[in-house]
Every structure is written in C-alpha cells, then in structure tokens.
Design a protein around this motif. Sequence first.
Motif, PDB file in Angstrom:
ATOM      1  N   ASP A 112      79.803 -77.187 100.746  1.00  0.00           N
ATOM      2  CA  ASP A 112      80.236 -76.165 100.976  1.00  0.00           C
ATOM      3  C   ASP A 112      79.603 -74.760 100.246  1.00  0.00           C
ATOM      4  OD1 ASP A 112      83.217 -77.406  99.402  1.00  0.00           O
ATOM      5  OD2 ASP A 112      81.456 -76.563  98.302  1.00  0.00           O
ATOM      6  N   GLY A 143      89.177 -75.812  93.434  1.00  0.00           N
ATOM      7  CA  GLY A 143      88.478 -76.697  94.380  1.00  0.00           C
ATOM      8  C   GLY A 143      88.051 -78.088  93.988  1.00  0.00           C
ATOM      9  N   GLY A 144      87.115 -78.681  93.928  1.00  0.00           N
ATOM     10  CA  GLY A 144      86.467 -79.979  93.404  1.00  0.00           C
ATOM     11  C   GLY A 144      85.574 -80.505  94.486  1.00  0.00           C
ATOM     12  N   ASP A 155      78.973 -69.965  89.003  1.00  0.00           N
ATOM     13  CA  ASP A 155      79.953 -70.485  90.188  1.00  0.00           C
ATOM     14  C   ASP A 155      79.584 -69.787  91.285  1.00  0.00           C
ATOM     15  OD1 ASP A 155      82.079 -71.799  91.137  1.00  0.00           O
ATOM     16  OD2 ASP A 155      83.348 -69.978  90.977  1.00  0.00           O
ATOM     17  N   PRO A 213      75.514 -69.147 101.493  1.00  0.00           N
ATOM     18  CA  PRO A 213      75.210 -69.875 102.709  1.00  0.00           C
ATOM     19  C   PRO A 213      74.083 -70.759 102.576  1.00  0.00           C
ATOM     20  CG  PRO A 213      75.103 -67.500 103.037  1.00  0.00           C
ATOM     21  CD  PRO A 213      75.051 -67.666 101.758  1.00  0.00           C
ATOM     22  N   ARG A 214      74.270 -72.190 102.983  1.00  0.00           N
ATOM     23  CA  ARG A 214      73.575 -73.214 102.609  1.00  0.00           C
ATOM     24  C   ARG A 214      72.247 -73.308 102.817  1.00  0.00           C
ATOM     25  NH1 ARG A 214      74.868 -76.651 105.626  1.00  0.00           N
ATOM     26  NH2 ARG A 214      76.908 -76.419 105.808  1.00  0.00           N
ATOM     27  N   ASN A 238      78.675 -74.145  97.069  1.00  0.00           N
ATOM     28  CA  ASN A 238      79.097 -73.697  95.945  1.00  0.00           C
ATOM     29  C   ASN A 238      78.096 -74.349  94.710  1.00  0.00           C
ATOM     30  OD1 ASN A 238      82.205 -74.126  94.028  1.00  0.00           O
ATOM     31  ND2 ASN A 238      80.642 -72.726  94.044  1.00  0.00           N
ATOM     32  N   CYS A 292      86.311 -80.887  98.798  1.00  0.00           N
ATOM     33  CA  CYS A 292      86.746 -79.435  99.447  1.00  0.00           C
ATOM     34  C   CYS A 292      86.391 -79.550 101.028  1.00  0.00           C
ATOM     35  CB  CYS A 292      86.473 -78.424  98.903  1.00  0.00           C
ATOM     36  SG  CYS A 292      86.807 -78.188  97.061  1.00  0.00           S
ATOM     37  N   LEU A 293      85.197 -80.055 101.210  1.00  0.00           N
ATOM     38  CA  LEU A 293      84.485 -79.829 102.647  1.00  0.00           C
ATOM     39  C   LEU A 293      85.526 -80.278 103.620  1.00  0.00           C
ATOM     40  CD1 LEU A 293      82.517 -78.246 104.185  1.00  0.00           C
ATOM     41  CD2 LEU A 293      81.220 -80.512 104.213  1.00  0.00           C
ATOM     42  N   LYS A 294      85.807 -81.570 103.183  1.00  0.00           N
ATOM     43  CA  LYS A 294      86.946 -82.352 104.137  1.00  0.00           C
ATOM     44  C   LYS A 294      88.374 -82.106 104.026  1.00  0.00           C
ATOM     45  CE  LYS A 294      87.238 -87.062 105.879  1.00  0.00           C
ATOM     46  NZ  LYS A 294      86.691 -88.507 105.842  1.00  0.00           N
ATOM     47  N   GLY A 324      82.942 -69.224  93.703  1.00  0.00           N
ATOM     48  CA  GLY A 324      83.413 -70.023  94.669  1.00  0.00           C
ATOM     49  C   GLY A 324      84.602 -70.712  94.218  1.00  0.00           C
ATOM     50  N   GLU A 325      85.070 -71.196  93.085  1.00  0.00           N
ATOM     51  CA  GLU A 325      86.172 -71.700  92.708  1.00  0.00           C
ATOM     52  C   GLU A 325      86.731 -71.548  91.312  1.00  0.00           C
ATOM     53  OE1 GLU A 325      85.155 -75.995  93.125  1.00  0.00           O
ATOM     54  OE2 GLU A 325      83.601 -75.959  91.840  1.00  0.00           O
ATOM     55  N   THR A 385      78.827 -69.183  95.318  1.00  0.00           N
ATOM     56  CA  THR A 385      78.558 -69.848  96.809  1.00  0.00           C
ATOM     57  C   THR A 385      77.471 -68.909  97.475  1.00  0.00           C
ATOM     58  OG1 THR A 385      81.064 -70.454  96.523  1.00  0.00           O
ATOM     59  CG2 THR A 385      79.944 -70.684  98.684  1.00  0.00           C
ATOM     60  N   HIS A 426      77.768 -78.120  94.893  1.00  0.00           N
ATOM     61  CA  HIS A 426      78.757 -78.828  96.042  1.00  0.00           C
ATOM     62  C   HIS A 426      78.028 -78.427  97.262  1.00  0.00           C
ATOM     63  CE1 HIS A 426      81.724 -79.391  92.765  1.00  0.00           C
ATOM     64  NE2 HIS A 426      82.006 -78.034  92.644  1.00  0.00           N
TER      65      HIS A 426
END
Lengths: 357, 484
Positions: free
Chosen positions: B374, B150-151, B340, B344-345, B376, B154-156, B414-415, B342, B371
């Motif tokens: 997203d 990822g990085g 790492d 739900p926000r 993460n 990623c969201l966009k 997540g990544e 992820t 992150h």
Amino acid sequence: MQDSIEQLSNIVREAGRERRPLCIQGSGSKSFYGRVVQGATLDVTPYRGIVSYEPTELVLTARAGTPLAEIEAALASKRQMLPFEPPHFGAGATLGGCIAAGLSGPRRAYAGAVRDYVLGVRMIDGKGDDLRFGGQVMKNVAGYDVSRLMAGSLGTLGLLLEVSLKILPLPAEELTLRFEMAEREALETMNRWAAQPLSLSATCYHVGVLSVRLSGASAAIKSVRQKLGGEVLQDAERFWHSVREQQHEFFESAKNLWRLSLPSCAATINVPAIKVSSQQLIEWGGALRWLASDALPATIREAAAALGGHATLFRSTEPNDEPFHPLTPPLLVLHQRLKKTFDPHGIFNPGRMYKDL
Amino acid sequence: MKKHELIKQMLEILPAEAVLFEQEDLKPFECDGLSAYRQVPMIVALPETEQQVREILLLCRRENVAVVARGAGTGLSGGALPLSDGVLLSLSKFKRILSLDPLARIARVQPGVRNLAISEAAAPHGLYYAPDPSSQIACSIGGNVAENAGGVHCLKYGLTVHNVLKLRACTMDGELLEIGSEALDSSGYDLLALFTGSEGMLGVITEVTVKLLPKPELAQVVMAAFATVADAGNAVGEIIADGIIPAGLEMMDKLSIKAAEDFVHAGYPLAAEAILLCESDGTPEEVAEEIAKMQTILSRCGATSLRTSANEADRLRLWAGRKAAFPAVGRLSPDYYCMDGTIPRRELSHVLSRIDELSKEYGLRVANVFHAGDGNLHPLILYDANRPGELHRAEELGGKVFELCVEVGGTITGEHGVGIEKINQMCAQFKSGELQIFREVKLAFDPSGLLNPGKVIPTVHRCAEFGRMHVHHGQVPFPDIPRL
C-alpha cells in the motif's frame, strides 16, 4: 457548459453571494432518492473523464461527471472492478452521484462500501474554493477524513470535482449456489457462513430461496461448493445485476420501498402491521432488508430502531418529507455545524437529506 | 485556575488514587511513543466509567482547562503529548471486553483494551480483529481508532476505519455521542469516518464496536531477495497487475535486513539489497494457487533467491524480522526517528534513491521498511541525541523526506498520524482553505477548542512562518519555532 473548475467555482460563488440554492445533478438517475430540492439545477455531467488510472497502483481518479459505465468498462479491460458494486439506477449514472448517494451493491457486506474505497476528493466548498482532501494513496491519515465524509452526504457539503478510488482485481471465478429454506434459517445460515472463510461475496434471500455467491480462486470455489452443497444458479450474473439495479421482480411492487439497515443477526421483523402488508428481500447477509410495504412510516421506523438499525423510505409512492431516519438531537447539531462549515450560505442541495440541512 | 482547586474538584469525581499530581507520578505520562517530545502534564486523571469521563470533561470545560486523551501511549507522532497546564485523561482503566458475538462477528470493547487482546478473545470462535499495527501487543483500540491505525495486512483487510462499526464518545461539552451502529451504515453523514483518525481532537472515545473476520485457514509467506531495490519494487507492481491482493506485502532494504537478522536471526539473506515478504492466506487451495503464482512472478522479476515458509513456525520466523524491524534498527544507533510517508508505488525507486542522497548529504544513516503493497514507507533515520546537532539534523532530514512524499503525490503520514510531529508539514500538504475546513470541523465538535489543542492542524500563523522561512532559507525551521 460547466466544464472547467473555474466556471463551476464562479457559479458557486455567485450562488453564495445571492444565497441562491443549487441542485447539483449528474444524470439524475438517483433523483428519486432523498427529499425534493428547490434550486437552480447545476449540471455537472460536462465535467467528466478519467483523470488517471494505473492498474498496478490499484487507484483510479475520475471527474465527478464521468459515467460509471465508462469507469467500469475501463476497469474491466484490466480485469479490475469497483469492489462495492454501486447500483446505477439509470444508464447515465455518474461517479459523482455514486459517491454522493453512497449506495453500495450486493458485494458490500463482504468487500466494503463506497466510503471504504474513497481515497480522496477534489471539491468546491460553499465559498467557491477548490479543495483537495485525502489523496491517491492507500493510506493517508493527514488531517480529518473529509473525503470519506463526502460519501453519502447527498451533495449537501460540496460540489464534487474529482474522486480517487481504491480498486480491486476481478475475482478469478464466481459461482452462485441456491438453497431452499425458511427466513429464520436463512438469516442464521448467512451469519454462520460469514463467520467462516468461505469466499462469500453476496447473499440474497427472497421467497424461500437463499442465493449465495462465491468469489475467488477456482480451487477455493470448488472446495467451498463441495462443503456447502446447494444448486448452481445458471446465468447468475443477470440475477445479481437485477438485485443490484432493482430490476428483480420484487422491486416491481407498487408499494413504498423501504430500506432497513439492521445488524445482520437481527431477528425476523415480527410486527403484525408490517407483516400483513409487506414483501421482503434480504441482502448483505441479513444486514439489508428491503420491504415493499404499505405500513405507516412510524411503524417501520420503530421496528427498525427496535432491532438496532434504521429505515429509509427509499422509493416513495408520493413525495415524502422525511425519507431518512431522524437523527438524535446531539448528532443533528453536529450535522448542522458541519453543513455550515462546508456550505456557509446553505446553497448545496439544501434539504435533500433533512429538512433544515 | 489554580492547580490545587482543580485537583480538589476532580477528587469529587474520582477516587484519590485516580488523580495524579505529584511530579514523580506524572513523569511516566510525559510522552507517548515519540519520546523526542516530552512534557509533564499538570494533572493525570484515570477515570474508569463513561460518567466519570463526562464529568471530568465538563469540569475542564467549565474551568477552561485543556484535556489530552491517552490510550496505551504507543503513538508515534506525539498525539498524546500532554500540556503543562492541562489534564491528561488516561483511558487505561477501560480494559473490559464488554461483549463478543461470534455469530454477528462483532466485539464491543472499552477503549483501553489492547488490539491483540481482541483477537485473542475472538480466537476460540475462529475469528480475529484484522488491523494489526506492529505495536499490537501493547496499543489500545481507542488509540487505534484515534489514529486510524494500519498494520501489515491493510491492503487486503483494510485500516481501522474499515473495521469499526460503532463508537461511543464524549465531547468536550459533555455530550455523549453514539456514532455508527451494529448495522452496516447509519443515517446522516458518515461521522464514523470523520471520527476515525481524528487524533483525539473531536471527542473522547469511551466504547468501540469492531468487526471480527473469520481467521483464514492457512497463511504462507514467500521471501524473495533482490539485487536492487528497483527490481523488488517492480515485482510488487507485477504481483498486483496479475490480480493478486497479497495478505501482506512488505519490503526491507539492506540496512534493515542486516539489523533484523542480527537481532532475531530470521534467516534473511544479508547480501540482498532488498527483500520482499509476500504473504498469501485463505483456504489451502487458494494459498497453494496464489503462492505458486507469486513464486513465478518473483522469479521472473529477477529474485536472486526465494524461500517459502514450510510451516507456521517457519512463517512466524520469517515475519519476526519484519515485525522487530524498528527495535532491531534501534540497536544500530542510540536513537532513531521513524518516518511514515505514503507514496504512489511507482515512485518507490525515485524516492528511495533520493532518500539515499539525503542520507549522505546529512551524514545520517537511513534504514527503510516499507509496507510495499500500500505504498506506506517507514524510513528510520539513525542519530545520536547526545551528539550536538544530530537530532536537529535528523529532523531536518525527516522534513525533507515528508516533503518528498508530498512532491511525488503522496502524503506525510500513512498511519502514524500528524500529532505534534508533522504539524509543520501539514502546511506543505494542504492549502489554507483546506486547513480552514479542518479548523472548523474541529470547532463543530469542540467549540471551546480545549480537546487536544495544538495538534494536527497548524495555525495560520504557523503556516505563514513555516512558508516564509521555508522559502527564504530553503530549509525547515525546526529549531526556532516553539512546538506548542
């Protein structure tokens, strides 16, 4: 009524025991797509409803039988959308059918395909087990990406129960511009523009006219419009809807409808036997070319392969045994093994995609 | 088979300098980015052609020797951890960019090409490769595909899986596969999705075709400081609810802010409990509009201060702290363990306060880098391996955090991938039927099971053991179970 997981799972178990094929069906809106399946119809439309939708999480989870229209209405009420603009091909089109068919609409080349937005699935495998892969979060690399594998698998790997999708906000504004130009110039133009930050969200070329949709912040659309020129298309929403749903006049042809998926820069199809007998509509910046054609399947497949892509007999005037482009032998072996993994008794839509799958 | 005999046969495929077997030559390959796990391989092979890769795999298949593929070795989950009786297949000589087509916006590269090198090669055409893991100056594209890297954007712009068109790969049986194509889709199942993130267990990638995107004309970042983590988390939700998909949306907590500020002097506010970095990119008009909207929302959500990058140098400085967060935190402590999950926000506040409690309970500091866009989360657990029991405590705390992520509806990774690191937690995240599917998918591509065995998918026995001990003792049995 098959409206509980337990009931669905029992049906699958029983079919597995008796090696009795099931023909998984939502509304039947895409029953024309793929090979004909012999089997007892398993209607999944009773298993429906949005399970969760939280706009700020950008995630929606719904049962497979949920009508796409219901999902899109829920999203629209929060100014959000399914970014891949799935074609419905019928009023009752369901989420499950959308994922299984794996078809995306005009925005695909610029926003991504169905599979790009699948975050997770809940499904019943061929043993009748209720399984979950992926999840409801944006990033998830735990285990193999089985949920994306379901997109486009035509129900041959399992019975989808629930799907979680990433969703996106509706663009603040959209505008469609039209340009008159020849095919070669249109192909070149679409690729050149896609290499620049111009907020493209759809392109379509048909009989000398290139239509380009822009999506984004209003200030950006305004400046891109100045840069590109062209003529503004009024009622553009209806135009893109007609392309997406194949209600555009091009699709009224009585010939076979072929879907050629090619590298976007692939040259104009220049095979005489195809040219004389075909009409064409181009989408996705040149990467999707629809042909209404009487040419022989082998001729079209060969032309698509020569250009680095593949051809699908999307709608056929008569039943066809091989609508999808044949797989290379090593990939066919992998497909067969994967089929066996998910559906050991061969009961899910056998033969819908390929004869022995 | 005797090591000696295997070396002899390998030397028929590779030149002498491409086969390493002396202890001092093998040592550099003993671990990847997860250095807590080390194992010197039996042999390191350094092929430079696809044909050599194929022949090595065929040889190992015939001789029943396991193979672990390795890219740049920056992975953080031990996915490239060697086996003592196995061959480590390094793809580091596959360094060429084979073609770059600016009109078609694609680049065909060998797997050992560095992530950033692709963007550098594309830059003269106004294009770039979007996924940008923090290790992008070093990590290779083959590893990125194997891990679905990822990085911060990623969201966009998506993950690796959204930005790869085609792969060439060789199976353990020596079969060369072409997966995907330069068109946007292929017939049959989406094997490209299945292969991406498969952690080197399905085949060895020998070529990658990636999508290139037009470089946005302008990027600008707003840094917002908050008095509580909850306020910052709320602001993230509000930005998204407003219909904005920021190019980057990152959060750092107090300890990470301090570490980063001491390290790179990015100008972060040390009094803040959390900062958000919100980036907008696009045309100048778009950016101006989006930045103004984000500033309004951030203020409304209680930001105690806002700073917007005035120019590119300023923007890079604001990002420098975030990009250097891991090494910066590394300066606070002799060792750290990077997680790492992820989530739900909406669960952010809950998860962070729970991590805080765990941190106190275990007596180990935890810095959080997130992150936020997203969901993460990267908690960094600080410990000192030289103090008896601290690594064990760090891993135990880490296990709790993994399980917390699953509990709130998230995932253990997540990544960074599962690798060897999170293999026990796979038992917590997946049921036995799901794990069985993973095992069979693996066997569909690799019937002999010789490619990167022991990673990602726990055995039935391991899960039974994990579950039993987990339930009976209420703790994760890290120290007692052999790792391989």
